[in-house]
Write an enzyme that holds these catalytic residues in place. Structure first.
Site, PDB file in Angstrom:
ATOM      1  N   LYS A 121      13.289 -49.784 -20.624  1.00 25.89           N
ATOM      2  CA  LYS A 121      13.258 -50.855 -19.448  1.00 25.89           C
ATOM      3  C   LYS A 121      14.371 -52.177 -19.882  1.00 25.89           C
ATOM      4  CE  LYS A 121       9.285 -49.133 -17.382  1.00 25.89           C
ATOM      5  NZ  LYS A 121       8.656 -48.830 -15.935  1.00 25.89           N
TER       6      LYS A 121
ATOM      7  N   GLU B  25      12.468 -47.611 -10.317  1.00 25.23           N
ATOM      8  CA  GLU B  25      12.841 -49.359 -10.101  1.00 25.23           C
ATOM      9  C   GLU B  25      14.330 -49.386  -9.730  1.00 25.23           C
ATOM     10  OE1 GLU B  25      11.698 -49.937 -14.320  1.00 25.23           O
ATOM     11  OE2 GLU B  25       9.581 -49.616 -13.703  1.00 25.23           O
TER      12      GLU B  25
ATOM     13  N   SER C 155       2.312 -44.107 -16.880  1.00 25.12           N
ATOM     14  CA  SER C 155       1.150 -44.660 -17.752  1.00 25.12           C
ATOM     15  C   SER C 155       0.757 -43.526 -18.764  1.00 25.12           C
ATOM     16  CB  SER C 155       0.038 -45.262 -16.837  1.00 25.12           C
ATOM     17  OG  SER C 155       0.578 -46.044 -15.969  1.00 25.12           O
TER      18      SER C 155
ATOM     19  N   GLU D  24       7.884 -38.933 -11.517  1.00 30.08           N
ATOM     20  CA  GLU D  24       7.140 -40.002 -11.746  1.00 30.08           C
ATOM     21  C   GLU D  24       6.485 -40.578 -10.610  1.00 30.08           C
ATOM     22  OE1 GLU D  24       8.602 -41.992 -15.680  1.00 30.08           O
ATOM     23  OE2 GLU D  24      10.161 -42.511 -14.165  1.00 30.08           O
TER      24      GLU D  24
ATOM     25  N   HIS E  66      15.521 -43.833 -11.316  1.00 31.97           N
ATOM     26  CA  HIS E  66      14.265 -44.176 -11.674  1.00 31.97           C
ATOM     27  C   HIS E  66      13.703 -45.215 -10.605  1.00 31.97           C
ATOM     28  CE1 HIS E  66      11.215 -46.562 -13.481  1.00 31.97           C
ATOM     29  NE2 HIS E  66      11.208 -45.709 -14.417  1.00 31.97           N
TER      30      HIS E  66
ATOM     31  N   GLY F 271       3.581 -48.009 -14.908  1.00 31.29           N
ATOM     32  CA  GLY F 271       3.339 -49.156 -15.287  1.00 31.29           C
ATOM     33  C   GLY F 271       2.008 -49.682 -14.689  1.00 31.29           C
TER      34      GLY F 271
ATOM     35  N   ASN G 150      11.782 -44.885 -22.080  1.00 36.84           N
ATOM     36  CA  ASN G 150      12.299 -45.619 -21.196  1.00 36.84           C
ATOM     37  C   ASN G 150      12.059 -47.359 -21.551  1.00 36.84           C
ATOM     38  OD1 ASN G 150      13.759 -47.197 -19.143  1.00 36.84           O
ATOM     39  ND2 ASN G 150      12.220 -46.616 -17.598  1.00 36.84           N
TER      40      ASN G 150
HETATM   41  C1  PEP Z   1       8.885 -45.446 -16.595  1.00 38.48           C
HETATM   42  O1  PEP Z   1       9.219 -46.353 -17.089  1.00 38.48           O
HETATM   43  O2  PEP Z   1       9.503 -44.303 -16.402  1.00 38.48           O
HETATM   44  C2  PEP Z   1       7.386 -45.123 -16.738  1.00 38.48           C
HETATM   45  C3  PEP Z   1       6.774 -44.027 -16.493  1.00 38.48           C
HETATM   46  O3  PEP Z   1       6.689 -46.373 -16.983  1.00 38.48           O
HETATM   47  P1  PEP Z   1       5.410 -46.519 -17.750  1.00 38.48           P
HETATM   48  O4  PEP Z   1       4.955 -45.295 -18.790  1.00 38.48           O
HETATM   49  O5  PEP Z   1       5.178 -47.687 -18.274  1.00 38.48           O
HETATM   50  O6  PEP Z   1       4.327 -46.443 -16.748  1.00 38.48           O
END
Ligand code: PEP
Length: 252
Positions: free
Chosen positions: A14, A98, A214, A168, A96, A174, A12
């Protein structure tokens, strides 16, 4: 570890990137080598969907990061599943954290978007996950079951073949703070058991539940050993050559 479920790694991006950086990512994905046993999908910003589809190898899937629940109309700033399909892209990420927490999308809306995307032949990476205060309040299961229930209510059992669930935890996205393999496995296993009851044992056994939060080149291998972790959704590390190591997490 399930032999039935193909390992799945999504990147992803973003709101990051440029044509130049996409060429760089396409380059390291081409050099790989990528484990042929892993399904790989990358999700660029909307404006780069077509460019990404043309630039990355055909065996790498391309996902939009969001789309609305109808074909067209007065929905300024949005795109539809029909448009994703028109650009020869195969997937969309929906729900997601976000989208849920920055843009205020509800469980119901995400369920409706999932329904419409699938009806147009666009496969869905459906994201779920609890916030830190929900985990600390012992509400993890309640939250992920509620979010998944909204999807169940909008799709039929035979459509689950076109859905990947991304668990997630919001506190891990992040932040550099990964769920431990045990924490992730526990939620994946409970969710699979719950799906067997709510949908069917066949769907529960076949649906891929991937972990996001992460994930990086150092922690991916251990996470990938867990029986109910069928892959990853990767944010930051999907922009770097480390992504190849994550794709290959199941290799020795
Ligand atoms: C994501 O954007 O779905 C995500 C898991 O980000 P990150 O790996 O940066 O934590």
């Amino acid at each position: 570890m399930s032999q039935q479920r193909k390992f799945f790694v999504g990147g992803n991006w973003k709101m990051n990137g440029s044509k130049q950086s996409i060429e760089g990512i396409a380059g390291f994905l081409k050099t790989g080598p990528l484990d042929p046993k892993t399904e790989v999908v990358v999700a660029p910003p909307t404006c780069y969907l077509e460019y990404t589809r043309k630039t990355v190898d055909a065996k790498v899937g391309v996902a939009a990061q969001n789309c609305y629940k109808v074909a067209s109309g007065a929905f300024t700033g949005d795109i539809s599943a029909n448009m994703i399909k028109d650009l020869d892209c195969e997937w969309v990420i929906l729900g997601h954290s976000e989208r849920r927490n920055v843009f205020g999308e509800s469980d119901q809306l995400i369920g409706e978007k999932t329904k419409y995307a699938l009806s147009q032949g666009v496969k869905v990476i459906a994201c779920i996950g609890e916030k830190l205060e929900e985990r600390e309040g012992g509400k993890t299961e309640e939250v992920v079951f509620r979010q998944t229930q909204a999807i169940i209510e909008n799709i039929s059992a035979d459509q689950w073949v076109s859905v990947v669930i991304a668990y997630e935890p919001v506190w891990a996205i992040g932040t550099g703070k990964t769920a431990t393999p045990e924490q992730a496995q526990e939620v994946h296993e409970k969710l699979r058991t719950w799906l067997a009851d709510k949908v069917s044992s066949e769907v529960a056994a076949a649906v891929r539940i991937i972990y996001g939060g992460s994930v990086n080149a150092s922690n991916c291998k251990e996470l990938a050993t867990k029986g109910d972790i069928d892959g990853f959704l990767v944010g930051g590390a999907s922009l770097k050559p480390d992504f190849v190591q994550i794709i290959n997490a199941r290799q020795n």
